[in-house]
Scaffold this motif. Structure first.
Motif, PDB file in Angstrom:
ATOM      1  N   VAL A 146      78.334  42.197 148.284  1.00  0.00           N
ATOM      2  CA  VAL A 146      79.084  41.749 147.497  1.00  0.00           C
ATOM      3  C   VAL A 146      79.475  42.694 146.503  1.00  0.00           C
ATOM      4  CG1 VAL A 146      79.421  39.741 145.912  1.00  0.00           C
ATOM      5  CG2 VAL A 146      77.837  39.971 147.477  1.00  0.00           C
ATOM      6  N   ASN A 202      78.826  50.607 139.763  1.00  0.00           N
ATOM      7  CA  ASN A 202      77.486  51.515 140.435  1.00  0.00           C
ATOM      8  C   ASN A 202      77.928  51.863 141.720  1.00  0.00           C
ATOM      9  OD1 ASN A 202      74.750  52.252 139.007  1.00  0.00           O
ATOM     10  ND2 ASN A 202      74.256  51.483 140.465  1.00  0.00           N
ATOM     11  N   ALA A 251      79.349  35.601 137.666  1.00  0.00           N
ATOM     12  CA  ALA A 251      78.780  36.404 137.691  1.00  0.00           C
ATOM     13  C   ALA A 251      80.190  37.325 137.679  1.00  0.00           C
ATOM     14  CB  ALA A 251      78.148  36.140 139.776  1.00  0.00           C
ATOM     15  N   THR A 287      80.265  43.943 136.305  1.00  0.00           N
ATOM     16  CA  THR A 287      80.140  42.212 135.589  1.00  0.00           C
ATOM     17  C   THR A 287      78.700  41.743 135.846  1.00  0.00           C
ATOM     18  OG1 THR A 287      79.861  42.621 138.342  1.00  0.00           O
ATOM     19  CG2 THR A 287      82.007  41.736 137.960  1.00  0.00           C
ATOM     20  N   GLY A 324      77.717  39.755 137.237  1.00  0.00           N
ATOM     21  CA  GLY A 324      76.224  39.515 138.367  1.00  0.00           C
ATOM     22  C   GLY A 324      76.331  41.174 138.594  1.00  0.00           C
ATOM     23  N   GLY A 337      71.223  48.160 131.891  1.00  0.00           N
ATOM     24  CA  GLY A 337      70.650  48.411 130.832  1.00  0.00           C
ATOM     25  C   GLY A 337      70.512  49.906 130.191  1.00  0.00           C
ATOM     26  N   LYS A 376      76.738  56.171 123.430  1.00  0.00           N
ATOM     27  CA  LYS A 376      77.382  56.235 124.371  1.00  0.00           C
ATOM     28  C   LYS A 376      78.384  56.732 124.614  1.00  0.00           C
ATOM     29  CE  LYS A 376      77.069  52.590 128.420  1.00  0.00           C
ATOM     30  NZ  LYS A 376      76.157  53.437 129.140  1.00  0.00           N
ATOM     31  N   MET A 389      82.390  58.830 129.439  1.00  0.00           N
ATOM     32  CA  MET A 389      82.975  57.563 130.024  1.00  0.00           C
ATOM     33  C   MET A 389      84.207  57.570 130.201  1.00  0.00           C
ATOM     34  SD  MET A 389      80.853  55.151 127.172  1.00  0.00           S
ATOM     35  CE  MET A 389      81.452  53.716 127.715  1.00  0.00           C
TER      36      MET A 389
HETATM   37  C1  LIG Z   1      80.512  54.764 132.887  1.00  0.00           C
HETATM   38  C2  LIG Z   1      79.315  54.049 132.974  1.00  0.00           C
HETATM   39  C3  LIG Z   1      78.604  54.323 132.342  1.00  0.00           C
HETATM   40  C4  LIG Z   1      76.841  53.269 132.821  1.00  0.00           C
HETATM   41  N1  LIG Z   1      76.552  53.276 131.661  1.00  0.00           N
HETATM   42  C5  LIG Z   1      75.151  52.169 132.514  1.00  0.00           C
HETATM   43  C6  LIG Z   1      74.269  51.906 131.773  1.00  0.00           C
HETATM   44  O1  LIG Z   1      74.202  53.105 130.650  1.00  0.00           O
HETATM   45  N2  LIG Z   1      72.786  51.517 132.206  1.00  0.00           N
HETATM   46  C7  LIG Z   1      73.528  50.696 133.379  1.00  0.00           C
HETATM   47  O2  LIG Z   1      72.419  50.224 133.864  1.00  0.00           O
HETATM   48  N3  LIG Z   1      74.220  50.598 134.117  1.00  0.00           N
HETATM   49  C8  LIG Z   1      75.160  52.144 134.006  1.00  0.00           C
HETATM   50  N4  LIG Z   1      76.358  52.071 134.705  1.00  0.00           N
HETATM   51  C9  LIG Z   1      75.455  51.232 135.788  1.00  0.00           C
HETATM   52  C10 LIG Z   1      77.008  49.828 135.964  1.00  0.00           C
HETATM   53  O3  LIG Z   1      77.560  49.492 134.977  1.00  0.00           O
HETATM   54  C11 LIG Z   1      76.117  48.933 136.348  1.00  0.00           C
HETATM   55  O4  LIG Z   1      75.034  49.344 137.133  1.00  0.00           O
HETATM   56  C12 LIG Z   1      76.807  47.472 136.580  1.00  0.00           C
HETATM   57  O5  LIG Z   1      75.657  47.084 136.025  1.00  0.00           O
HETATM   58  C13 LIG Z   1      76.980  47.347 137.652  1.00  0.00           C
HETATM   59  O6  LIG Z   1      77.898  46.120 137.923  1.00  0.00           O
HETATM   60  P1  LIG Z   1      79.009  45.964 138.551  1.00  0.00           P
HETATM   61  O7  LIG Z   1      79.308  45.071 138.403  1.00  0.00           O
HETATM   62  O8  LIG Z   1      80.125  47.485 138.767  1.00  0.00           O
HETATM   63  O9  LIG Z   1      78.651  45.940 140.277  1.00  0.00           O
HETATM   64  P2  LIG Z   1      79.176  46.840 142.061  1.00  0.00           P
HETATM   65  O10 LIG Z   1      79.278  47.983 141.535  1.00  0.00           O
HETATM   66  O11 LIG Z   1      80.350  46.694 142.190  1.00  0.00           O
HETATM   67  O12 LIG Z   1      77.710  46.741 142.200  1.00  0.00           O
HETATM   68  C14 LIG Z   1      76.251  47.666 142.160  1.00  0.00           C
HETATM   69  C15 LIG Z   1      75.325  46.296 143.569  1.00  0.00           C
HETATM   70  O13 LIG Z   1      75.302  45.200 142.844  1.00  0.00           O
HETATM   71  C16 LIG Z   1      75.401  43.920 143.849  1.00  0.00           C
HETATM   72  N5  LIG Z   1      76.266  43.158 143.301  1.00  0.00           N
HETATM   73  C17 LIG Z   1      77.282  42.854 142.095  1.00  0.00           C
HETATM   74  N6  LIG Z   1      77.774  41.664 142.291  1.00  0.00           N
HETATM   75  C18 LIG Z   1      76.958  40.831 143.097  1.00  0.00           C
HETATM   76  C19 LIG Z   1      76.326  39.298 142.757  1.00  0.00           C
HETATM   77  N7  LIG Z   1      77.719  38.769 141.945  1.00  0.00           N
HETATM   78  N8  LIG Z   1      75.857  39.126 143.312  1.00  0.00           N
HETATM   79  C20 LIG Z   1      75.027  39.516 143.726  1.00  0.00           C
HETATM   80  N9  LIG Z   1      75.071  41.021 144.241  1.00  0.00           N
HETATM   81  C21 LIG Z   1      75.750  41.739 143.405  1.00  0.00           C
HETATM   82  C22 LIG Z   1      76.434  45.214 144.862  1.00  0.00           C
HETATM   83  O14 LIG Z   1      75.895  44.269 145.949  1.00  0.00           O
HETATM   84  C23 LIG Z   1      75.831  45.618 144.652  1.00  0.00           C
HETATM   85  O15 LIG Z   1      74.792  46.000 145.276  1.00  0.00           O
HETATM   86  C24 LIG Z   1      77.233  52.716 134.019  1.00  0.00           C
HETATM   87  C25 LIG Z   1      78.209  53.071 134.931  1.00  0.00           C
HETATM   88  C26 LIG Z   1      79.492  53.794 134.947  1.00  0.00           C
HETATM   89  C27 LIG Z   1      80.725  54.268 135.544  1.00  0.00           C
END
Ligand SMILES: Cc1cc2nc3c(=O)[nH]c(=O)nc-3n(C[C@H](O)[C@H](O)[C@H](O)COP(=O)(O)OP(=O)(O)OC[C@H]3O[C@@H](n4cnc5c(N)ncnc54)[C@H](O)[C@@H]3O)c2cc1C
Length: 312
Positions: free
Chosen positions: A62, A68, A106, A134, A136, A144, A214, A220
């Motif tokens: 997904v 991340n 999600a 997102t 999800g 966080g 942040k 960022m």
């Molecule tokens: C500039 C920057 C700053 C950031 N700051 C922070 C911070 O302060 N704190 C923090 O915790 N993170 C931070 N992150 C990391 C990121 O924002 C988080 O981990 C965020 O939750 C990722 O969400 P995503 O939807 O992009 O997931 P993705 O990167 O698309 O996926 C991450 C994981 O989640 C799984 N996943 C995604 N959607 C679903 C779903 N619907 N069902 C099941 N599994 C799913 C994917 O399979 C994968 O294993 C930062 C990233 C960037 C680029």
């Protein structure tokens, strides 16, 4: 479409792209293609697709917002799901008649949801200000920071197992912890949040304060996936130091391999510069781990999720 693909995807309400660019959709902006990138147009289509993948032994991943994720240069096989259809991006406020409760799809963008709750004067989600991705992905990662994690606002999670079973988990039973939980692998469909009514100006000021903090401490505007490594156990050889502090103290800020470089602003951010590929990021992360282990005896573990054809 081949016979195998048509028995997997045929007759379902899906938006399918074959050999689709995937790395370019991530915040790193690097990495290869997905053999099949699939956006279901309904929950029913998603359930059928998941069941078919299960029966035909096809790997499903997904993709949330790609904030991340690092995608291998050779891309990924199987089905990559995107929950970007309107049906996965709904927000139902006052859910089930409860003031302050919101059921959030999600696929909802975190930035957008933070803005929306701010406008409505709903407190309890400010800690997600400035975190991309997102809902999800944030629930999966328990995203966080210093102001709290998404799990603090979470009441329940709607989830689809890899064999297509739909279940609602009470968040209190899921053992949420630093960047993890006991939530089984599978597809997160939506999350129920409990927020509190508050003055919109107060909520807005908190969001602004967190966002500004942040922006002043993290790069960022550059291509990254947030913190590259998890913070180590404070009781171990790290002696309470964060991953970023250890990387900084090892003299690695500015250290580079190819187009991947350790941010000068924050030691735990690996930035992909123009021309970088996923292998550069990979090799730089290996090198950081080896140097921090050698210098401090601390084994850093990766927070960034890596997808490749080999990974199962
Ligand atoms: C500039 C920057 C700053 C950031 N700051 C922070 C911070 O302060 N704190 C923090 O915790 N993170 C931070 N992150 C990391 C990121 O924002 C988080 O981990 C965020 O939750 C990722 O969400 P995503 O939807 O992009 O997931 P993705 O990167 O698309 O996926 C991450 C994981 O989640 C799984 N996943 C995604 N959607 C679903 C779903 N619907 N069902 C099941 N599994 C799913 C994917 O399979 C994968 O294993 C930062 C990233 C960037 C680029």
């Amino acid at each position: 479409m081949s016979l195998a693909r048509s028995s997997l995807l045929g007759g379902l309400d899906l938006n399918v792209s074959l050999d689709a660019p995937l790395g370019s959709l991530t915040w790193f902006g690097i990495g290869g293609h997905a053999d099949m990138l699939v956006s279901p147009r309904s929950e029913e289509a998603l359930i059928h697709l998941i069941q078919r993948c299960h029966e035909q032994d096809v790997k499903v991943r997904v993709f949330g917002g790609g904030a991340n994720l690092l995608i291998d240069d050779a891309g990924v096989s199987g089905v990559v799901l995107r929950l970007d259809d309107e049906c996965f991006r709904r927000i139902r406020y006052n859910a089930e008649g409860e003031v302050g409760a919101a059921i959030v799809g999600a696929g909802v963008d975190l930035f957008g949801f933070v803005q929306d709750t701010k406008r409505r004067g709903l407190a309890g989600f400010e800690m997600m200000a400035g975190i991309p991705g997102t809902v999800g992905g944030a629930v999966r990662m328990n995203a966080g920071g210093a102001w709290g994690e998404i799990s603090t606002a979470l009441q329940s999670v709607d989830h689809l197992s890899w064999d297509g079973q739909h279940r609602t988990f009470d968040a209190a039973t899921l053992g949420f912890r630093y960047r993890g939980s006991d939530l089984p692998s599978g597809v997160i469909l939506s999350a129920k949040m409990i927020l509190q009514e508050d003055d919109p100006v107060t909520v807005s000021n908190r969001v602004k304060e967190i966002f500004q903090h942040k922006r002043s401490s993290q790069p960022m505007g550059e291509s990254s996936a947030g913190c590259a490594f998890r913070n180590p156990d404070p009781d171990g050889p790290a002696e309470g130091r964060s991953a970023g502090a250890l990387i900084d103290q090892a003299g690695l800020k500015g250290h580079r391999i190819g187009g991947a470089v350790v941010s000068d602003q924050h030691g735990n951010f690996v930035v992909a510069e123009s021309g970088a590929n996923a292998s550069d990021v990979h090799r730089l992360m290996d090198d950081i781990q080896a140097r921090v282990l050698d210098r401090f005896g601390v084994e850093l573990s990766r927070e960034i999720v890596f997808w490749s054809r080999e990974e199962q």
